[in-house]
Write a protein that holds these residues in place. Structure first.
Motif, mmCIF file in Angstrom:
data_model
loop_
_atom_site.group_PDB
_atom_site.id
_atom_site.type_symbol
_atom_site.label_atom_id
_atom_site.label_comp_id
_atom_site.label_asym_id
_atom_site.label_seq_id
_atom_site.Cartn_x
_atom_site.Cartn_y
_atom_site.Cartn_z
ATOM 1 N N UNK A 36 55.996 65.807 -6.728
ATOM 2 C CA UNK A 36 57.135 65.040 -6.249
ATOM 3 C C UNK A 36 56.675 63.704 -5.657
ATOM 4 N N UNK A 37 57.558 62.724 -5.619
ATOM 5 C CA UNK A 37 57.199 61.433 -5.009
ATOM 6 C C UNK A 37 56.767 61.590 -3.562
ATOM 7 N N UNK A 42 51.536 57.900 5.584
ATOM 8 C CA UNK A 42 50.421 58.014 6.522
ATOM 9 C C UNK A 42 49.092 58.245 5.825
ATOM 10 N N UNK A 43 49.104 58.410 4.507
ATOM 11 C CA UNK A 43 47.866 58.645 3.754
ATOM 12 C C UNK A 43 47.941 57.874 2.446
ATOM 13 N N UNK A 44 46.799 57.472 1.886
ATOM 14 C CA UNK A 44 46.825 56.737 0.612
ATOM 15 C C UNK A 44 47.241 57.639 -0.533
ATOM 16 N N UNK A 45 47.629 56.998 -1.625
ATOM 17 C CA UNK A 45 48.033 57.746 -2.820
ATOM 18 C C UNK A 45 46.821 58.463 -3.418
ATOM 19 N N UNK A 46 46.999 59.658 -3.946
ATOM 20 C CA UNK A 46 45.868 60.395 -4.518
ATOM 21 C C UNK A 46 45.504 59.868 -5.905
ATOM 22 N N UNK A 47 44.288 60.204 -6.340
ATOM 23 C CA UNK A 47 43.866 59.911 -7.702
ATOM 24 C C UNK A 47 44.418 60.987 -8.642
ATOM 25 N N UNK A 48 44.497 60.655 -9.922
ATOM 26 C CA UNK A 48 45.108 61.569 -10.891
ATOM 27 C C UNK A 48 44.332 62.865 -11.012
ATOM 28 N N UNK A 96 55.167 46.548 -9.151
ATOM 29 C CA UNK A 96 55.145 47.990 -8.914
ATOM 30 C C UNK A 96 56.408 48.455 -8.197
ATOM 31 N N UNK A 97 56.934 47.622 -7.322
ATOM 32 C CA UNK A 97 58.187 47.963 -6.651
ATOM 33 C C UNK A 97 59.323 48.081 -7.675
ATOM 34 N N UNK A 98 59.359 47.158 -8.645
ATOM 35 C CA UNK A 98 60.377 47.239 -9.687
ATOM 36 C C UNK A 98 60.221 48.515 -10.518
ATOM 37 N N UNK A 99 58.976 48.861 -10.844
ATOM 38 C CA UNK A 99 58.740 50.070 -11.627
ATOM 39 C C UNK A 99 59.156 51.320 -10.852
ATOM 40 N N UNK A 136 44.733 49.802 -4.895
ATOM 41 C CA UNK A 136 45.988 50.369 -5.418
ATOM 42 C C UNK A 136 46.429 51.596 -4.637
ATOM 43 N N UNK A 137 45.515 52.370 -4.132
ATOM 44 C CA UNK A 137 45.884 53.585 -3.397
ATOM 45 C C UNK A 137 46.706 53.286 -2.152
ATOM 46 N N UNK A 138 46.560 52.085 -1.619
ATOM 47 C CA UNK A 138 47.230 51.750 -0.360
ATOM 48 C C UNK A 138 48.515 50.956 -0.578
ATOM 49 N N UNK A 139 49.025 50.948 -1.789
ATOM 50 C CA UNK A 139 50.333 50.344 -2.058
ATOM 51 C C UNK A 139 51.402 51.411 -1.856
ATOM 52 N N UNK A 140 52.405 51.124 -1.107
ATOM 53 C CA UNK A 140 53.408 52.117 -0.709
ATOM 54 C C UNK A 140 54.242 52.631 -1.874
ATOM 55 N N UNK A 141 54.328 51.887 -2.973
ATOM 56 C CA UNK A 141 55.194 52.283 -4.082
ATOM 57 C C UNK A 141 54.527 53.265 -5.044
ATOM 58 N N UNK A 142 53.220 53.442 -4.924
ATOM 59 C CA UNK A 142 52.462 54.231 -5.906
ATOM 60 C C UNK A 142 52.365 55.679 -5.445
ATOM 61 N N UNK A 143 52.619 56.586 -6.372
ATOM 62 C CA UNK A 143 52.489 58.015 -6.088
ATOM 63 C C UNK A 143 51.165 58.593 -6.582
ATOM 64 N N UNK A 144 50.554 57.946 -7.587
ATOM 65 C CA UNK A 144 49.321 58.490 -8.154
ATOM 66 C C UNK A 144 48.572 57.362 -8.869
#
Length: 369
Positions: A36-37, A42-48, A96-99, A136-144
């Motif tokens: 889920x999104x 509070x934590x960076x996005x995980x790697x795939x 990335x925000x648009x995506x 990229x991990x620290x961008x708020x819009x990214x989930x993975x």
């Protein structure tokens, strides 16, 4: 919501495109277990590799219209965006925000190409692949974040990550011997365009650095970097350091000029205040002088009153024009005139003396009567 999926035997022997024709007894209900999104920042996005999608339920092909209506309701729409993301900036973040906001419930996967692929097909980067992955991990819009993403998307890659749509700007991207690396994605109806941010790009930032190279080299030398670290020759190092000294002297002169201007302004303000006060005092003095000595001043009125009193005191009283005749006794002889009448009149020395003389004269007349 449970969905139907083919069993293990059908996965190996029957194409997925024919799975809908299987009898119901060969199908089993499987729920979606897609990630889920992110709900927390509070934590960076995980790697795939850490959270790859292990969902066994089939992912039905969606249209853009269906996805925008919130379909399906039992899993998020998996959107993929890829790029180099060198010198990660606001233009990248806006794309990335648009995506991320294309659909009501989106799970954004971002693929980042490795240094080898980037140097081969595009050119040298400022940041290495590890730095770009971490940015990229620290961008708020990214989930993975997907490391070492392919330059051209293959059906195997799309199937592995269960990607529903690919988001990128609509400008044809010619590379790797292709006029547009997203052509097959567009033909499959999986491409969703985003808008580029005008005025900023990685190439623009690098152009600014190259254009103002001397400025940044001098700045870093002043901050403690060595000429070897900056790849600066001995002569240029001395030139830059000399220019830094000249700039310091200019800054000192500028500060002195500013302070002198402030001092002059203060003096002008004080002199203006003094002149204004002097003008006020002079007007007050002139007004008081005119009140005393002007044409209608108090001093003139007082002088007129005093002079009138003096003239009144100096002028003799008039005697009556006619008086009744009295009979004189023959035995009484006329008295001789008073001696003071024959004295030569001298002007009084002061108004007080004049008034004293007039009073004495009046007393003499009374005595005579």
């Amino acid at each position: 919501m449970p969905v139907l999926a083919i069993n293990a035997e059908s996965e190996t022997g029957i194409p997925k495109s024919l799975s809908n024709d299987l009898p119901s007894e060969t199908m089993e209900e499987i729920e979606h277990t897609c990630p889920q999104p992110r709900l927390t920042l509070s934590a960076p996005a995980p790697f795939a590799g850490e959270t790859s999608c292990q969902c066994k339920a089939p992912h039905e092909k969606l249209t853009i219209a269906q996805a925008r209506l919130g379909t399906p309701v039992d899993r998020p729409v998996r959107v993929y965006a890829d790029g180099i993301f060198d010198l990660f900036h606001a233009g990248h973040a806006r794309a990335l925000m648009q995506a991320k906001t294309l659909f009501p419930n989106s799970y954004l996967l971002v693929g980042v190409c490795s240094d080898d692929l980037t140097h081969k097909f595009k050119g040298f980067t400022v940041m290495n692949e590890a730095e770009r992955y971490e940015a990229l991990r620290h961008c708020r819009y990214i989930d993975e974040v997907i490391r070492d993403a392919p330059w051209t998307l293959t059906p195997e890659f799309l199937e592995k990550h269960k990607i529903d749509f690919v988001a990128h700007d609509d400008i044809p991207y010619s590379s790797a011997g292709s006029d547009d690396v997203y052509k097959h994605i567009k033909e499959a109806g999986m491409f969703v365009p985003t808008q580029r941010t005008e005025g900023i790009s990685t190439s623009d930032i690098i152009t600014r650095i190259v254009r103002d190279y001397d400025v940044y080299a001098r700045r870093n030398l002043q901050r403690g970097y060595t000429a070897k670290e900056l790849n600066v020759s001995f002569i240029n190092e001395k030139k830059y350091r000399f220019q830094n000294q000249v700039d310091k002297m200019k800054e000192k002169v500028k500060n002195v000029e500013e302070k002198s201007k402030e001092f002059v302004n203060r003096v002008e303000e004080k002199s203006h205040d003094l002149i204004q006060k002097w003008e006020e005092k002079s007007r007050e003095f002139i007004g008081n002088f005119l009140e005393l000595f002007g044409p209608d001043g108090a001093w003139k009125q007082m002088f007129q009153e005093r002079s009138g009193r003096m003239l009144q005191a100096l002028s003799p009283r008039q005697s009556p024009t006619s008086s009744p005749t009295r009979g004189r006794s023959p035995s009484r002889s006329p008295s001789p005139p008073s001696p003071w009448l024959f004295r030569k009149a001298s002007p009084p020395s002061s108004p007080k003396a004049a008034s004293a003389s007039i009073s004495s004269m009046s007393e003499g007349d009374e005595d005579e009567k």
